[in-house]
Write a protein that holds these residues in place. Structure first.
Motif, PDB file in Angstrom:
ATOM      1  N   UNK A 386       0.820  -1.208   0.000  1.00 25.90           N
ATOM      2  CA  UNK A 386       0.000   0.000   0.000  1.00 25.90           C
ATOM      3  C   UNK A 386       0.848   1.249   0.000  1.00 25.90           C
ATOM      4  N   UNK A 387       2.090   1.169   0.412  1.00 23.23           N
ATOM      5  CA  UNK A 387       3.008   2.312   0.386  1.00 23.23           C
ATOM      6  C   UNK A 387       4.102   2.013  -0.630  1.00 23.23           C
ATOM      7  N   UNK A 388       3.920   2.377  -1.900  1.00 23.26           N
ATOM      8  CA  UNK A 388       4.884   1.998  -2.952  1.00 23.26           C
ATOM      9  C   UNK A 388       6.277   2.520  -2.670  1.00 23.26           C
ATOM     10  N   UNK A 447      -0.261   9.543  -5.213  1.00 21.72           N
ATOM     11  CA  UNK A 447      -0.270   8.113  -4.932  1.00 21.72           C
ATOM     12  C   UNK A 447      -0.272   7.825  -3.435  1.00 21.72           C
ATOM     13  N   UNK A 448       0.274   8.731  -2.638  1.00 22.82           N
ATOM     14  CA  UNK A 448       0.260   8.534  -1.188  1.00 22.82           C
ATOM     15  C   UNK A 448      -1.160   8.626  -0.648  1.00 22.82           C
ATOM     16  N   UNK A 453      -1.479   3.925  -9.461  1.00 23.21           N
ATOM     17  CA  UNK A 453      -0.514   3.604 -10.504  1.00 23.21           C
ATOM     18  C   UNK A 453       0.662   2.793  -9.983  1.00 23.21           C
ATOM     19  N   UNK A 454       1.255   3.237  -8.896  1.00 21.99           N
ATOM     20  CA  UNK A 454       2.492   2.615  -8.424  1.00 21.99           C
ATOM     21  C   UNK A 454       2.283   1.227  -7.848  1.00 21.99           C
ATOM     22  N   UNK A 455       1.052   0.857  -7.507  1.00 20.53           N
ATOM     23  CA  UNK A 455       0.815  -0.506  -7.043  1.00 20.53           C
ATOM     24  C   UNK A 455       0.743  -1.480  -8.211  1.00 20.53           C
ATOM     25  N   UNK A 456       0.549  -0.959  -9.414  1.00 24.70           N
ATOM     26  CA  UNK A 456       0.459  -1.822 -10.594  1.00 24.70           C
ATOM     27  C   UNK A 456       1.718  -1.786 -11.453  1.00 24.70           C
ATOM     28  N   UNK A 457       2.372  -0.637 -11.466  1.00 24.22           N
ATOM     29  CA  UNK A 457       3.464  -0.451 -12.421  1.00 24.22           C
ATOM     30  C   UNK A 457       4.773  -0.187 -11.711  1.00 24.22           C
ATOM     31  N   UNK A 713       5.345  10.713   4.999  1.00 23.71           N
ATOM     32  CA  UNK A 713       4.563  11.740   5.702  1.00 23.71           C
ATOM     33  C   UNK A 713       3.172  11.234   6.041  1.00 23.71           C
ATOM     34  N   UNK A 714       2.551  10.533   5.094  1.00 25.58           N
ATOM     35  CA  UNK A 714       1.209  10.012   5.331  1.00 25.58           C
ATOM     36  C   UNK A 714       1.211   8.972   6.441  1.00 25.58           C
ATOM     37  N   UNK A 715       2.208   8.086   6.420  1.00 29.92           N
ATOM     38  CA  UNK A 715       2.282   7.058   7.455  1.00 29.92           C
ATOM     39  C   UNK A 715       2.625   7.675   8.808  1.00 29.92           C
TER      40      UNK A 715
END
Length: 752
Positions: A386-388, A447-448, A453-457, A713-715
């Motif tokens: 979940x955190x790319x 994405x955060x 996108x970053x979870x797929x690519x 930052x989000x986490x």
């Protein structure tokens, strides 16, 4: 004894065999590449960067010479590993691996020799051990399943839609029309179209079938006859044969004890079904034949919209069925819908241990059990999805305590392979990299909040320097003369730390604009030998070791109190000059007179001093300055400390017999966090990344600090909400990168 018996017989030169001539020619080509790496270029440097390309073209024309080249490369690698020429290893290794991918057939003994050498590299320091491990794993797979790398490369790059190998890759090339002239853009576009004109999906399927057969069967495969048979088959029959061959190759790859002999038998049966027995008396055309390796599909984009990268990535990865369903503002409209099955009763959920251990079928059939209504702690590996890019740069800490050579090369850690790979190539000078850093920060920020996108690519970034003097003169002051040293600092640094990048990529800096001077009429030679397209494809395929550059954030405050502060990011430099205009406020006549006489203004600088010992020391100083320049790219490859090199032009008043005068001196400081405040009535003009389009006027105060990773930052916010009193990193934040780095792919990373 007759004296004639002592006379030597006249010697006549015997013609050398073709095999010996080919071997000597290839050896000369390899030695010229090595001399180029040493900086010894015989004659003019106009052909610099073409030696590797010319060598591989020779192999394409004469496939029998593949074994000769591989033996020569292994011999040179062994000499470089034993001697003091370690900088030869990675260029020769990349040349070797690219030859193996394109080779029609390689014997098992030769595979074993290459594999044994790659294992020796594991005892060397970075980056040799990293590149050596990657090559050893590929050679091990290729030895058991010959042709695997070629097959997967063509399937993914051409999007052939295999049922058993669904991985897809695409090369996105972004051109900034303000930095590259229209003639250069048109020349690049024409060459790519000319090179890809023959790369139809059916042709690529025939290439895959023929190469897989020949790699497994060797000279027992009649390639010319096979290709003619495939060419006569209908499209649906050809696709069926393609799927059968791909399935057989992937089946051998998935077997625990993959055996080359069993793989050859499996493909031999398919070969006999495709190729009918020859008529009696017909001549057999068996023998090794060269099969083209098509260049990847390259998509060109004029980078007119700052959000274009994110939009194109979304269009690339979304299913075809949604092509007409998504609105234009997809990022604001798309939401992840989660259906809640929690009734609110504390026992209507399975226990935490049962939830993680039971299978999906067990979950559906199991009855609901009562338990306390508590939040389930997500495992680190699931949270990392979940955190790319959480675990990919876990060794990278905050700037100022990092060294480029010690922890900034991302290792090939085993992680789940993503379905898509987007290879983003930008062309231009340092200004386009500054724009890329800003777009990357915006992408990571979105994405955060909502990962799409970053979870797929898997995002890979590449940089090809292009110094277009025609566009450069239109964007810079006519009194300012800029050269490559000033405009392409990043590419020059990458060329110093990676000689193979210097030989193959940096040579395109002036070569690409020369395309615009070529005749506009179609040329057969341009279509058959597309140099720029081939080198770009080689760079995108083999450049897999990133060099990470810290992105810095700047918070700008304006003299007009009605304007809100602005935040922006930069990658290469920040330049601040004192403006002549004054802030509209009351001041005494004496103060005006003094400031009009003296250039510059009084500024208060607060910064944290950066040192090799990583000891932080806060410094406050008051200076009279006229200019500040913050450089983020080191000028020397031996300087590995990640920080800002700030040069401050200090103005000092001096008095002599001729009257009052002013002298200037340059003060240098190293820092990662700095605050600058103008104490007088003059303001700054701030320019980011040498880009005249990113200029801020009437600035009175600015703060510069490393840009933090948005996922971190989000986490961190979530942790602080759950535990307000906790200050240090706990849980997942301990394994996350604090700073945001822009990874630029090279061939070797940083060679120590």
């Amino acid at each position: 004894m007759d004296s004639k018996e002592h006379c030597p017989c006249p010697s006549f030169p015997f013609p050398q065999s073709p095999h010996v001539e080919v071997e000597q020619d290839i050896l000369r080509s390899v030695q010229s590449i090595l001399r180029e790496l040493d900086g010894h270029h015989p004659g003019l440097q106009c052909d610099q960067g073409m030696r590797r390309w010319t060598l591989h073209k020779k192999i394409d024309r004469n496939p029998i010479s593949c074994d000769i080249l591989i033996k020569i490369l292994v011999k040179e690698l062994e000499k470089a590993e034993r001697g003091d020429n370690k900088h030869y290893i990675i260029p020769l290794l990349h040349t070797l691996m690219y030859t193996i991918i394109k080779a029609p057939y390689i014997s098992d003994n030769l595979y074993e020799r290459v594999y044994d050498f790659c294992k020796k590299l594991l005892t060397l320091p970075k980056p040799y051990c990293i590149v050596g491990l990657d090559c050893a794993m590929k050679i091990k797979n290729e030895r058991a399943v010959p042709g695997l790398s070629y097959q997967r490369m063509v399937i993914s790059e051409q999007s052939l839609g295999s049922k058993v190998y669904a991985h897809q890759e695409r090369v996105f090339v972004f051109l900034d029309p303000d930095l590259i002239s229209e003639s250069v853009c048109n020349s690049l576009l024409y060459e790519v179209h000319a090179a890809q004109g023959q790369q139809t999906p059916t042709a690529c399927m025939r290439y895959v079938i023929a190469h897989s057969m020949q790699a497994a069967l060797g000279d027992q495969c009649d390639v010319q006859r096979l290709q003619k048979t495939l060419q006569d088959k209908p499209t649906d029959v050809l696709e069926s044969c393609f799927q059968e061959v791909v399935a057989a190759v992937e089946l051998t790859r998935e077997e625990a004890s993959a055996d080359r002999r069993r793989h050859a038998e499996r493909l031999g049966k398919i070969y006999e079904k495709i190729v009918t027995p020859s008529a009696p008396g017909s001549a057999s055309l068996k023998g090794l034949h060269s099969i083209p390796l098509p260049n990847p599909n390259i998509s060109f984009y004029l980078w007119t919209d700052d959000d274009l990268i994110r939009k194109e990535l979304f269009l690339y990865m979304r299913p075809a069925s949604q092509s007409s369903e998504e609105p234009e503002g997809y990022n604001d409209q798309t939401r992840i819908s989660v259906v809640s099955t929690d009734s609110g009763i504390e026992g209507d959920l399975p226990s935490a241990t049962d939830e993680l251990s039971c299978s999906s079928s067990d979950k559906e059939s199991s009855r609901l059990q009562r338990r306390r209504c508590i939040k389930i702690k997500i495992p680190v590996l699931i949270s990392a999805v979940l955190a790319p890019n959480t675990c990919e740069a876990s060794t990278a800490n905050i700037s100022g305590t990092l060294h480029r050579k010690s922890g900034l090369i991302i290792e090939n850690a085993p992680r789940p392979k993503k379905l898509y790979t987007a290879r983003i190539v930008v062309l231009g000078d340092d200004r386009v990299l500054g724009r890329l850093a800003k777009a990357y920060y915006s992408l990571r920020k979105s994405e955060a909040r909502r990962p799409l996108l970053t979870v797929k690519a898997d995002l890979q970034f590449y940089y090809i320097p292009v110094l277009d003097l025609q566009s450069l003169s239109s964007l810079t002051n006519e009194h300012t003369t800029l050269n490559r040293m000033e405009c392409c600092e990043v590419s020059m640094y990458l060329g110093k730390v990676d000689p193979w990048y210097e030989s193959n990529v940096n040579t395109l800096c002036h070569m690409i604009p020369k395309l615009a001077t070529m005749p506009s009429a179609p040329s057969k030679q341009l279509a058959s030998d597309p140099f720029i397209t081939d080198v770009t494809s080689y760079y995108a395929r083999m450049g897999m070791q990133p060099v990470c550059f810290q992105i810095y954030k700047v918070k700008i405050h304006f003299g007009d109190i009605t304007r809100d502060p602005v935040e922006d990011v930069f990658l290469t430099e920040l330049k601040a000059d004192i403006q002549d205009q004054m802030i509209q406020k009351e001041s005494t006549l004496t103060k005006k007179k003094v400031n009009m006489e003296s250039p510059g203004t009084d500024i208060l600088i607060s910064y944290i001093k950066t040192s090799l010992s990583s000891r932080e020391k806060e410094v406050n100083t008051l200076l009279h300055s006229s200019r500040l320049l913050m450089k983020a790219i080191p000028t020397d490859e031996t300087e590995d400390l990640v920080c800002l090199n700030v040069s401050i032009t200090e103005v000092t008043k001096t008095t002599n017999l001729s009257g009052r005068s002013f002298s200037t001196d340059t003060r240098m400081i190293r820092t990662s966090n700095i605050k600058i405040n103008s104490l007088e009535h003059k303001t700054f003009t701030v320019c980011l990344d040498k880009d005249s389009r990113r200029v801020y006027n009437s600035v009175i105060r600015m703060e510069v600090f490393p840009c933090l990773e948005p996922n971190y930052c989000m986490q961190k916010i979530k942790v602080m909400q759950l535990s307000p009193g906790v200050q240090e990193d706990v849980g997942l934040t301990k394994y996350m990168s604090k700073s945001l780095f822009l990874p630029i792919n090279t061939f070797a990373g940083i060679i120590q």
